[in-house]
Design a protein around this motif. Sequence first.
Motif, PDB file in Angstrom:
ATOM      1  N   GLY A  58       0.830  -1.195   0.000  1.00  0.00           N
ATOM      2  CA  GLY A  58       0.000   0.000   0.000  1.00  0.00           C
ATOM      3  C   GLY A  58       0.860   1.238   0.000  1.00  0.00           C
ATOM      4  O   GLY A  58       1.993   1.238  -0.486  1.00  0.00           O
ATOM      5  N   ASN A  61      -0.859   8.445   1.912  1.00  0.00           N
ATOM      6  CA  ASN A  61      -1.325   9.509   1.048  1.00  0.00           C
ATOM      7  C   ASN A  61      -1.769  10.722   1.857  1.00  0.00           C
ATOM      8  O   ASN A  61      -2.076  10.616   3.050  1.00  0.00           O
ATOM      9  CB  ASN A  61      -2.468   9.024   0.141  1.00  0.00           C
ATOM     10  N   GLY A  72      -3.099   9.946   5.557  1.00  0.00           N
ATOM     11  CA  GLY A  72      -3.949   8.846   5.117  1.00  0.00           C
ATOM     12  C   GLY A  72      -3.147   7.601   4.804  1.00  0.00           C
ATOM     13  O   GLY A  72      -1.917   7.629   4.723  1.00  0.00           O
ATOM     14  N   SER A  74      -3.414   3.722   2.398  1.00  0.00           N
ATOM     15  CA  SER A  74      -4.126   3.020   1.313  1.00  0.00           C
ATOM     16  C   SER A  74      -3.563   1.615   1.146  1.00  0.00           C
ATOM     17  O   SER A  74      -2.652   1.394   0.352  1.00  0.00           O
ATOM     18  CB  SER A  74      -3.998   3.803   0.003  1.00  0.00           C
ATOM     19  N   SER A  92      -8.751   3.082   0.922  1.00  0.00           N
ATOM     20  CA  SER A  92      -8.039   4.307   1.277  1.00  0.00           C
ATOM     21  C   SER A  92      -8.805   5.065   2.351  1.00  0.00           C
ATOM     22  O   SER A  92     -10.037   5.006   2.420  1.00  0.00           O
ATOM     23  CB  SER A  92      -7.842   5.203   0.043  1.00  0.00           C
ATOM     24  N   TYR A  93      -8.044   5.770   3.178  1.00  0.00           N
ATOM     25  CA  TYR A  93      -8.648   6.657   4.179  1.00  0.00           C
ATOM     26  C   TYR A  93      -7.705   7.833   4.397  1.00  0.00           C
ATOM     27  O   TYR A  93      -6.483   7.645   4.539  1.00  0.00           O
ATOM     28  CB  TYR A  93      -8.891   5.933   5.505  1.00  0.00           C
ATOM     29  N   THR A  94      -8.267   9.037   4.403  1.00  0.00           N
ATOM     30  CA  THR A  94      -7.480  10.246   4.648  1.00  0.00           C
ATOM     31  C   THR A  94      -8.233  11.150   5.619  1.00  0.00           C
ATOM     32  O   THR A  94      -9.431  11.411   5.449  1.00  0.00           O
ATOM     33  CB  THR A  94      -7.215  11.022   3.341  1.00  0.00           C
ATOM     34  N   TYR A 116     -12.796   8.413   2.486  1.00  0.00           N
ATOM     35  CA  TYR A 116     -12.519   6.982   2.426  1.00  0.00           C
ATOM     36  C   TYR A 116     -13.104   6.400   1.149  1.00  0.00           C
ATOM     37  O   TYR A 116     -14.011   6.976   0.534  1.00  0.00           O
ATOM     38  CB  TYR A 116     -13.069   6.259   3.660  1.00  0.00           C
ATOM     39  N   GLU A 141     -12.496   3.727  -8.996  1.00  0.00           N
ATOM     40  CA  GLU A 141     -12.381   4.104  -7.586  1.00  0.00           C
ATOM     41  C   GLU A 141     -13.668   4.758  -7.116  1.00  0.00           C
ATOM     42  O   GLU A 141     -14.198   5.658  -7.776  1.00  0.00           O
ATOM     43  CB  GLU A 141     -11.206   5.047  -7.381  1.00  0.00           C
ATOM     44  N   THR A 143     -15.191   6.902  -4.003  1.00  0.00           N
ATOM     45  CA  THR A 143     -14.705   7.713  -2.895  1.00  0.00           C
ATOM     46  C   THR A 143     -15.859   8.469  -2.253  1.00  0.00           C
ATOM     47  O   THR A 143     -16.737   9.002  -2.937  1.00  0.00           O
ATOM     48  CB  THR A 143     -13.649   8.731  -3.373  1.00  0.00           C
ATOM     49  N   ARG A 206       0.567   8.788  -7.621  1.00  0.00           N
ATOM     50  CA  ARG A 206       0.646   7.952  -6.425  1.00  0.00           C
ATOM     51  C   ARG A 206       2.024   7.300  -6.318  1.00  0.00           C
ATOM     52  O   ARG A 206       2.625   6.944  -7.329  1.00  0.00           O
ATOM     53  CB  ARG A 206      -0.380   6.818  -6.459  1.00  0.00           C
ATOM     54  N   SER A 208       3.357   3.944  -4.266  1.00  0.00           N
ATOM     55  CA  SER A 208       2.874   2.827  -3.447  1.00  0.00           C
ATOM     56  C   SER A 208       3.910   1.709  -3.458  1.00  0.00           C
ATOM     57  O   SER A 208       4.859   1.708  -4.254  1.00  0.00           O
ATOM     58  CB  SER A 208       1.531   2.307  -3.974  1.00  0.00           C
TER      59      SER A 208
END
Length: 210
Positions: A58, A61, A72, A74, A92-94, A116, A141, A143, A206, A208
């Motif tokens: 992951g 972010n 966050g 991911s 994902s969560y920010t 999220y 995605e 969101t 991104r 990762s």
Amino acid sequence: MNHIQKILVIAALLSSTVSFGQLTEDPEDRRDQGKDPLRTQTPEGRPLPFGQRLRFGGGINGFRFGNPFSLGASPVIAYQATERLLVGVGASYTYTRYKGITNTGSTVPVETYNQYGGRGFVMYEAIPSILPNLYLHGEVENTTIQVRYDQLNQKASLGLTSPLLGLTYMQPISRRFGVNLTALYNLNANSSVARAIYGSSPFILRLSFF
């Protein structure tokens, strides 16, 4: 048991051990032959078990200190479907917090964002003979972003599903782990909700690890 029988039993055990070793031999052993590790099969051509094709990882972010403060994560799970095809899912969560300044000069929370979502993606190494480790990347995605206006004691929620297309360059570290730099274009970027979630640019970058 006579000596001949003992020798036959030992030979049978040795041959079984060798056969088992061949079935479970790590494709990383190909490096001794000057070749890259195989991703879905042993050097003898036998398919690797499901668990040995999985990749876990992951990224981090939205990392910002100060005002706003944002952080966050991911997580990602990917499966090596073929030597050139990866499929996977991620979450994902920010968390983001904005502060304002009062008349006395102190800072207080003004807005808090909880963002999220989840995504499914496909990566295909298009031309490995010319550009190894460069993947065509497509994903969808979903969101959701929840906003709390602290001073007004109000809340709002926005949601969006976005198709994303682009490229990923993977720098392998081992057969099942690498550093990935991804550039994607949001096909839903003209939406006002997309601008609220992703910002004004249609491009998403991104970094990762999986």
